[in-house]
Motif scaffolding. Structure first.
Motif, PDB file in Angstrom:
ATOM      1  N   ALA A 150      71.318  36.194  70.128  1.00  0.00           N
ATOM      2  CA  ALA A 150      72.543  36.377  69.101  1.00  0.00           C
ATOM      3  C   ALA A 150      72.661  38.263  68.884  1.00  0.00           C
ATOM      4  O   ALA A 150      71.410  38.328  68.563  1.00  0.00           O
ATOM      5  N   ALA A 151      73.272  38.485  69.626  1.00  0.00           N
ATOM      6  CA  ALA A 151      73.650  39.672  69.027  1.00  0.00           C
ATOM      7  C   ALA A 151      73.474  40.175  67.471  1.00  0.00           C
ATOM      8  O   ALA A 151      73.686  39.304  67.127  1.00  0.00           O
ATOM      9  N   PRO A 152      73.049  40.739  67.370  1.00  0.00           N
ATOM     10  CA  PRO A 152      73.010  41.258  65.300  1.00  0.00           C
ATOM     11  C   PRO A 152      74.727  42.350  65.019  1.00  0.00           C
ATOM     12  O   PRO A 152      75.139  42.618  65.744  1.00  0.00           O
ATOM     13  N   ALA A 153      74.288  41.172  63.847  1.00  0.00           N
ATOM     14  CA  ALA A 153      75.965  41.228  63.650  1.00  0.00           C
ATOM     15  C   ALA A 153      76.152  42.733  62.585  1.00  0.00           C
ATOM     16  O   ALA A 153      75.108  43.639  62.414  1.00  0.00           O
ATOM     17  N   PRO A 154      77.092  43.281  63.052  1.00  0.00           N
ATOM     18  CA  PRO A 154      77.687  44.689  63.078  1.00  0.00           C
ATOM     19  C   PRO A 154      76.912  44.924  61.256  1.00  0.00           C
ATOM     20  O   PRO A 154      77.543  44.081  60.880  1.00  0.00           O
ATOM     21  N   LYS A 155      76.380  46.032  61.709  1.00  0.00           N
ATOM     22  CA  LYS A 155      75.924  46.535  59.458  1.00  0.00           C
ATOM     23  C   LYS A 155      77.572  47.339  59.471  1.00  0.00           C
ATOM     24  O   LYS A 155      77.992  47.781  60.044  1.00  0.00           O
ATOM     25  N   ALA A 156      77.622  47.397  57.993  1.00  0.00           N
ATOM     26  CA  ALA A 156      78.015  47.725  57.424  1.00  0.00           C
ATOM     27  C   ALA A 156      78.231  49.714  57.325  1.00  0.00           C
ATOM     28  O   ALA A 156      77.231  49.737  57.849  1.00  0.00           O
ATOM     29  N   GLN A 157      79.058  50.489  57.274  1.00  0.00           N
ATOM     30  CA  GLN A 157      78.877  51.087  57.828  1.00  0.00           C
ATOM     31  C   GLN A 157      79.902  52.073  56.733  1.00  0.00           C
ATOM     32  O   GLN A 157      80.801  51.525  55.958  1.00  0.00           O
ATOM     33  N   VAL A 158      79.592  53.995  55.789  1.00  0.00           N
ATOM     34  CA  VAL A 158      80.420  54.051  55.282  1.00  0.00           C
ATOM     35  C   VAL A 158      81.723  54.495  56.653  1.00  0.00           C
ATOM     36  O   VAL A 158      81.896  54.743  56.784  1.00  0.00           O
ATOM     37  N   GLY A 159      83.298  54.426  55.580  1.00  0.00           N
ATOM     38  CA  GLY A 159      84.115  53.972  55.795  1.00  0.00           C
ATOM     39  C   GLY A 159      84.848  52.063  56.115  1.00  0.00           C
ATOM     40  O   GLY A 159      84.396  51.906  54.915  1.00  0.00           O
ATOM     41  N   ARG A 160      85.535  52.508  56.976  1.00  0.00           N
ATOM     42  CA  ARG A 160      86.265  50.771  56.723  1.00  0.00           C
ATOM     43  C   ARG A 160      86.097  49.756  56.689  1.00  0.00           C
ATOM     44  O   ARG A 160      85.121  50.470  58.130  1.00  0.00           O
ATOM     45  N   ASN A 161      85.537  48.779  56.415  1.00  0.00           N
ATOM     46  CA  ASN A 161      84.695  47.620  56.684  1.00  0.00           C
ATOM     47  C   ASN A 161      85.676  46.101  56.237  1.00  0.00           C
ATOM     48  O   ASN A 161      86.755  46.628  55.514  1.00  0.00           O
ATOM     49  N   VAL A 162      85.025  45.280  56.591  1.00  0.00           N
ATOM     50  CA  VAL A 162      86.312  43.995  56.354  1.00  0.00           C
ATOM     51  C   VAL A 162      85.358  43.345  55.691  1.00  0.00           C
ATOM     52  O   VAL A 162      84.287  42.714  56.289  1.00  0.00           O
ATOM     53  N   VAL A 163      85.656  42.328  54.340  1.00  0.00           N
ATOM     54  CA  VAL A 163      84.399  40.792  54.528  1.00  0.00           C
ATOM     55  C   VAL A 163      84.221  40.052  55.231  1.00  0.00           C
ATOM     56  O   VAL A 163      86.041  39.160  56.132  1.00  0.00           O
ATOM     57  N   ILE A 164      83.779  38.906  55.586  1.00  0.00           N
ATOM     58  CA  ILE A 164      83.197  38.901  56.750  1.00  0.00           C
ATOM     59  C   ILE A 164      82.224  37.354  55.464  1.00  0.00           C
ATOM     60  O   ILE A 164      81.742  36.225  56.341  1.00  0.00           O
ATOM     61  N   ALA A 165      81.982  37.366  54.290  1.00  0.00           N
ATOM     62  CA  ALA A 165      82.065  36.068  53.801  1.00  0.00           C
ATOM     63  C   ALA A 165      82.459  34.864  53.924  1.00  0.00           C
ATOM     64  O   ALA A 165      84.246  34.767  53.788  1.00  0.00           O
ATOM     65  N   ARG A 166      82.550  33.753  54.334  1.00  0.00           N
ATOM     66  CA  ARG A 166      83.266  32.864  55.316  1.00  0.00           C
ATOM     67  C   ARG A 166      84.135  32.463  53.561  1.00  0.00           C
ATOM     68  O   ARG A 166      85.339  31.655  53.546  1.00  0.00           O
ATOM     69  N   ASN A 167      82.854  32.488  52.283  1.00  0.00           N
ATOM     70  CA  ASN A 167      83.918  31.133  50.979  1.00  0.00           C
ATOM     71  C   ASN A 167      84.225  32.990  50.149  1.00  0.00           C
ATOM     72  O   ASN A 167      84.542  32.632  48.363  1.00  0.00           O
ATOM     73  N   GLY A 168      84.578  34.148  50.216  1.00  0.00           N
ATOM     74  CA  GLY A 168      84.816  35.389  49.936  1.00  0.00           C
ATOM     75  C   GLY A 168      83.815  36.092  49.226  1.00  0.00           C
ATOM     76  O   GLY A 168      82.171  35.386  49.312  1.00  0.00           O
ATOM     77  N   LEU A 169      83.757  36.985  48.246  1.00  0.00           N
ATOM     78  CA  LEU A 169      82.400  38.226  48.713  1.00  0.00           C
ATOM     79  C   LEU A 169      82.867  38.557  46.776  1.00  0.00           C
ATOM     80  O   LEU A 169      84.234  38.940  46.287  1.00  0.00           O
ATOM     81  N   LYS A 170      81.645  38.444  45.845  1.00  0.00           N
ATOM     82  CA  LYS A 170      82.193  39.201  44.871  1.00  0.00           C
ATOM     83  C   LYS A 170      81.942  40.365  44.365  1.00  0.00           C
ATOM     84  O   LYS A 170      81.200  40.922  44.690  1.00  0.00           O
ATOM     85  N   LEU A 171      83.024  40.482  43.917  1.00  0.00           N
ATOM     86  CA  LEU A 171      83.406  42.815  43.347  1.00  0.00           C
ATOM     87  C   LEU A 171      82.837  42.339  42.059  1.00  0.00           C
ATOM     88  O   LEU A 171      83.194  41.895  40.857  1.00  0.00           O
ATOM     89  N   ARG A 172      81.596  43.048  41.813  1.00  0.00           N
ATOM     90  CA  ARG A 172      80.847  43.189  40.595  1.00  0.00           C
ATOM     91  C   ARG A 172      81.157  44.669  39.971  1.00  0.00           C
ATOM     92  O   ARG A 172      80.833  45.512  41.298  1.00  0.00           O
ATOM     93  N   GLY A 173      80.772  44.810  38.865  1.00  0.00           N
ATOM     94  CA  GLY A 173      80.647  45.868  37.792  1.00  0.00           C
ATOM     95  C   GLY A 173      79.841  47.523  38.369  1.00  0.00           C
ATOM     96  O   GLY A 173      79.418  48.163  37.693  1.00  0.00           O
ATOM     97  N   GLY A 174      78.468  46.488  38.645  1.00  0.00           N
ATOM     98  CA  GLY A 174      77.177  47.402  39.443  1.00  0.00           C
ATOM     99  C   GLY A 174      76.620  46.836  40.271  1.00  0.00           C
ATOM    100  O   GLY A 174      76.609  46.112  40.824  1.00  0.00           O
ATOM    101  N   PRO A 175      75.272  47.182  40.848  1.00  0.00           N
ATOM    102  CA  PRO A 175      74.606  47.158  42.087  1.00  0.00           C
ATOM    103  C   PRO A 175      73.538  46.245  41.758  1.00  0.00           C
ATOM    104  O   PRO A 175      71.959  46.568  41.464  1.00  0.00           O
ATOM    105  N   GLY A 176      74.007  45.067  41.434  1.00  0.00           N
ATOM    106  CA  GLY A 176      73.292  44.013  40.936  1.00  0.00           C
ATOM    107  C   GLY A 176      73.849  42.596  40.691  1.00  0.00           C
ATOM    108  O   GLY A 176      74.821  42.864  40.276  1.00  0.00           O
TER     109      GLY A 176
END
Length: 232
Positions: A150-176
């Protein structure tokens, strides 16, 4: 029933094929609606045979491979014009046990393909796998019971992006993962990525409202560029 004919007289590889390869080619032709398989380059002597008559790789040794053309009502088919027939033949041959298949306009032209045994591989110009035509790779993979890559999924870039996690994506207070999450962003949520942080840049610093205010971090692997033409 499909027939196999030899048109390799006067060639370096002028020997017949192994009986099991002959049968494989005829069965593949039957399964794909081809009436005749023409062997244009057949078997050759093994390395070390006294006065060996041979050329190129060892794949053709002892009739283990052939360069062939496919005929329909006496006309030689061309995979630029009769792609579906070639795809069907390659899939059938692969499913019947062929493991080495090569084709390409810059390899042997658009009317000849290589089919035989040996390492499981497809190739194109220069005998290189990287040059194998996409249709050949897909048809062989189908016959071998493996999905085409399969073609690799497009990688996130600086700028406008969309969440593609099936069950949602947690927003955290720091990078970890050790940082607490304040909310879960639903799949399809659009946001703006400002930068990437963490050892491998795996965390995206995001602005949810596109108002210049920073809201937290999400895993970049679960983002893809938004389809709005605004992604940098």
């Amino acid at each position: 029933m499909a027939k196999l004919v030899y048109n390799n007289q006067g060639k370096i590889r002028d020997k017949k094929l192994k009986p099991d390869l002959e049968q494989l080619l005829k069965d593949a032709a039957d399964n794909s609606g081809i009436d005749t398989v023409s062997v244009t380059s057949g078997g050759q002597d093994k390395i070390g045979t006294p006065n060996a008559k041979r050329t190129g790789s060892t794949r053709h040794d002892d009739g283990n491979a052939a360069d062939i053309q496919l005929l329909d009502n006496g006309d030689v088919l061309d995979f630029d014009n009769q792609r579906k027939q070639f795809e069907a033949f390659v899939t059938a041959a692969a499913s019947l046990g062929a493991t080495g298949i090569g084709a390409g306009a810059q390899y042997m032209g658009t009317k000849t393909i290589h089919v035989g045994f040996g390492s499981k591989l497809v190739w194109g110009a220069g005998g290189k796998a990287v040059n194998a035509p996409a249709w050949l790779k897909a048809a062989a993979a189908k016959g071998w019971g493996k999905p085409a890559a399969a073609a690799p999924a497009p990688k996130a870039q600086v700028g406008r992006n969309v969440v593609i996690a099936r069950n949602g994506l947690k927003l955290r207070g720091g990078p970890g993962l050790a940082f607490e999450h304040s909310t879960t962003l639903k799949s399809g949520t659009e946001l703006t990525v400002k930068s990437f942080e963490g050892p491998g840049g795996e965390w995206a610093l995001v602005d949810l409202d596109d108002d210049g205010q920073l809201d937290g971090f999400v895993l970049a692997a679960f983002l893809a560029p938004a389809d709005d033409g605004e992604t940098n």
